[in-house]
Design an enzyme around this catalytic site. Structure first.
Site, PDB file in Angstrom:
ATOM      1  N   CYS A 117       0.865  -1.414   0.082  1.00 20.81           N
ATOM      2  CA  CYS A 117      -0.363  -0.232   0.149  1.00 20.81           C
ATOM      3  C   CYS A 117       0.890   0.841  -0.017  1.00 20.81           C
ATOM      4  O   CYS A 117       1.359   1.653  -1.193  1.00 20.81           O
ATOM      5  CB  CYS A 117      -1.008  -0.403   0.845  1.00 20.81           C
ATOM      6  SG  CYS A 117      -2.407   1.232   1.496  1.00 20.81           S
ATOM      7  N   HIS A 213      -3.623  -5.066   0.591  1.00 23.49           N
ATOM      8  CA  HIS A 213      -2.974  -5.531   2.130  1.00 23.49           C
ATOM      9  C   HIS A 213      -2.650  -6.945   2.116  1.00 23.49           C
ATOM     10  O   HIS A 213      -3.967  -8.082   3.046  1.00 23.49           O
ATOM     11  CB  HIS A 213      -3.632  -5.052   3.363  1.00 23.49           C
ATOM     12  CG  HIS A 213      -3.393  -3.397   3.685  1.00 23.49           C
ATOM     13  ND1 HIS A 213      -2.456  -3.115   4.346  1.00 23.49           N
ATOM     14  CD2 HIS A 213      -3.767  -2.356   2.978  1.00 23.49           C
ATOM     15  CE1 HIS A 213      -2.725  -1.947   3.862  1.00 23.49           C
ATOM     16  NE2 HIS A 213      -3.464  -1.200   3.280  1.00 23.49           N
ATOM     17  N   GLU A 215      -1.067  -8.732   3.865  1.00 22.04           N
ATOM     18  CA  GLU A 215      -0.686  -9.441   5.321  1.00 22.04           C
ATOM     19  C   GLU A 215      -1.682  -9.717   5.876  1.00 22.04           C
ATOM     20  O   GLU A 215      -2.178 -10.178   6.610  1.00 22.04           O
ATOM     21  CB  GLU A 215      -0.077  -8.310   5.727  1.00 22.04           C
ATOM     22  CG  GLU A 215      -0.370  -7.222   6.720  1.00 22.04           C
ATOM     23  CD  GLU A 215      -1.250  -6.545   5.893  1.00 22.04           C
ATOM     24  OE1 GLU A 215      -1.746  -5.146   6.257  1.00 22.04           O
ATOM     25  OE2 GLU A 215      -1.312  -6.146   3.928  1.00 22.04           O
TER      26      GLU A 215
END
Length: 266
Positions: A117, A213, A215
């Site tokens: 990001c 994102h 993660e």
């Protein structure tokens, strides 16, 4: 643990400073969402947190096998020669400066790199690109602290396609996006509205940024596993280079000693 160590690769993750509260304490803290740590561990790496600090980036990256530039607040538009849009967040100069230094050091070392990001936006800006400071309301960021799920199309023949295939469903939370591309970068994924969702830097071992994102998705670790795999390879290459330099130094020393002995003992 060193880069030549056969154990799990060391992956640095940039962190940020903010006011935080725990137990009876309210203090300034170095913070990072646990999801980044979990993703690196589950992908086979050992996370090393890198809070903003004066100097030391090169020394740190000499000991690491890869780098993750984490998501976060808006970059200071002054960094790409623009005035701030009223909807752009306040600048975080210490973090901008620290992560820019980390990024430059990583690129100089050809260290495997994943920008998430804000991290992708920083990669673009650091290489001379610019950002769109506000996307249409509700397109990629609808309500606070809630990710937007949508599909991205991945460019054929890209490194990202090798990892994810022709498309992927991802989790986004951003109101800014890449505008003019930085030097050497090419877009390798786009959303349905044309927004650049991923960038790759040609000529580097693994320098990739994604606007989403990864993660936050514990069931899809492909990007983190790809970073880890390249980090293992980078460590092996570095270990061989260190061994070769040491061998050359020993050979040179022996040759010099022999020549000196012959001069003193004709």
């Amino acid at each position: 643990m060193t880069r030549a160590d056969p154990r799990r690769p060391l992956l640095g993750i940039s962190t940020y400073q903010d006011d935080a509260a725990w137990s009876v304490w309210h203090q300034r803290a170095a913070l990072l969402p646990q999801t980044y740590v979990d993703a690196v561990v589950r992908a086979g790496g050992t996370p090393v947190l890198l809070p903003p600090q004066p100097g030391g980036a090169g020394h740190l990256l000499d000991a690491l096998d890869g780098l993750v530039l984490a998501g976060g607040p808006d970059l200071d538009p002054a960094g790409y020669g623009a005035d701030a849009d009223p909807r752009t967040g306040p600048p975080h100069h210490a973090r901008d400066d620290w992560e820019s230094t980390l990024l430059r050091a990583a690129l100089a070392r050809d260290l495997p790199l994943l920008g998430v990001c804000r991290g992708m936006q920083l990669l673009n800006v650091e290489l001379g690109g610019t950002l769109l400071q506000h996307l249409p309301d509700g397109s990629h960021q609808k309500v606070p602290a809630q990710f937007v799920r949508h599909r991205v199309e991945v460019a054929d023949g890209s490194r990202l396609a090798d990892v994810l295939g022709p498309d992927a469903e991802v989790s986004c939370y951003h109101h800014q996006a890449v505008d003019r591309l930085g030097r050497g970068l090419r877009p390798t994924a786009r959303g349905a509205d044309g927004t650049v969702e991923a960038l790759e830097l040609d000529g580097h071992r693994f320098a990739l940024g994604v606007q989403w994102h990864p993660e936050t998705d514990p069931d899809d670790l492909r990007l983190f596993r790809a970073l880890t795999a390249h980090a293992v390879t980078a460590r092996a290459v570095t270990a061989r280079a260190v061994t070769a330099r040491a061998t050359t130094a020993r050979t040179t020393a022996r040759t010099t000693a022999t020549a000196s002995h012959r001069e003193t003992n004709p």
